[in-house]
Design an enzyme around this catalytic site. Sequence first.
Site, PDB file in Angstrom:
ATOM      1  N   CYS A 137      34.383  52.650  17.122  1.00 43.36           N
ATOM      2  CA  CYS A 137      32.992  52.207  17.269  1.00 43.36           C
ATOM      3  C   CYS A 137      32.161  52.627  16.060  1.00 43.36           C
ATOM      4  O   CYS A 137      31.760  53.777  15.940  1.00 43.36           O
ATOM      5  CB  CYS A 137      32.399  52.784  18.556  1.00 43.36           C
ATOM      6  SG  CYS A 137      30.657  52.392  18.769  1.00 43.36           S
ATOM      7  N   CYS A 140      28.588  53.773  16.822  1.00 41.17           N
ATOM      8  CA  CYS A 140      28.518  55.139  17.371  1.00 41.17           C
ATOM      9  C   CYS A 140      28.723  56.185  16.273  1.00 41.17           C
ATOM     10  O   CYS A 140      28.018  57.189  16.218  1.00 41.17           O
ATOM     11  CB  CYS A 140      29.600  55.378  18.417  1.00 41.17           C
ATOM     12  SG  CYS A 140      29.895  54.051  19.558  1.00 41.17           S
ATOM     13  N   ASP A 141      29.716  55.984  15.433  1.00 45.74           N
ATOM     14  CA  ASP A 141      30.176  57.067  14.553  1.00 45.74           C
ATOM     15  C   ASP A 141      29.960  56.839  13.055  1.00 45.74           C
ATOM     16  O   ASP A 141      30.145  57.762  12.256  1.00 45.74           O
ATOM     17  CB  ASP A 141      31.692  57.300  14.780  1.00 45.74           C
ATOM     18  CG  ASP A 141      31.990  57.747  16.200  1.00 45.74           C
ATOM     19  OD1 ASP A 141      31.131  58.409  16.796  1.00 45.74           O
ATOM     20  OD2 ASP A 141      33.066  57.417  16.719  1.00 45.74           O
TER      21      ASP A 141
END
Length: 315
Positions: A137, A140-141
């Site tokens: 992701c 997300c990261d």
Amino acid sequence: MSERLIIIGSGPSGLTAAIYAARANLAPLLFEGFQAGGIPGGQLMITTTIENFPGFKDGVSGQELMAGMREQALRFGTRMLMEDVESVNLAARPFTVTSTGGDTYEACSLIISTGATARRLPIESEKKFFGRGISACAVCDGALPVFRNKPIAVIGGGDTAVEEALHLSKFGSKIHIIHRRDSLRASTIMQQRALAHQKIEILWNKVVEEFVGDKLLGGIRLKDTRTGETSLLEVAGAFEAIGHRPNTAFLGGQLRLTEAGYIFTHPGTTQTSVEGVFAAGDVQDFRYRQAITAAGSGCMAALDAQKWLTERGFC
Ligand code: NDP
């Protein structure tokens, strides 16, 4: 006696649905899941800091966010079972829900919020470096300091891969899209964006043979599918974008799905093809897939279920 509402899934959509439904005195029963489709709490439990969930100006860990949602749902009277659902019967009313433990529960209405599981490469070294440079992701990261101004790889050739590459181009020094064929699956406009981007390079006809590194990911050993040649690509990060699998197997084909395998919902609502069954979050959303959109659709599902139950005199 039948439950008024059973919610299946404990990611942001399921827990938000539970908060709303519990506050509406529906006393929902929520299956948190155990291992089918990932750990209870959903995909956020395996992400690191979430910086884009409104209200947390300094970011929040996925686990902390989910723990907060869970406590909030419990506080208003949600009952939770840490069990997987094995099957449902939507052909008769009340509906029935059978857990893997073999217990069967009856419900007047259901909210399906079982999420989707990111597909991962079936390679031993992938497991070793997942969370240590490998992620599924980018939103997300991608912004983590470990990837800043470093070369990053994205594996896949669909819209998600291109979208992730474009997002990562804000942080990395160079983004290598590793694709197993000689043409992208992504939509034309996304292909054009990737091809025109100065920081993005597409490595055609390449597959991952192995992820290498010490404690953190340091590179990827690639194999050319045409020549069989291997090469080492040095990267600090690798984002797997080889598709998602919505967690619908337990439905046994009883709900209409979209062509891509997600639960069909009537546009603008969470109503599925079976009256009284609602779907929220990533199991019905292939487009946005964010914690905040999942939570938003969980709220919609609870309101839709509440209205439907009220109109029918609750059951
Ligand atoms: P897709 O299934 O479209 O693409 C997956 C990609 O991963 C393909 O290129 C596939 O290769 C590759 N792949 C699959 N398995 C492997 C493997 N084992 N090893 C290497 N490569 C692999 O998934 P997406 O998540 O990209 O998209 C899903 C759906 O969501 C699509 O309909 C897409 O259009 C949509 N979507 C729309 C967006 C938007 O409109 N903004 C954004 C993101 C997704 P191959 O091509 O060879 O099969």
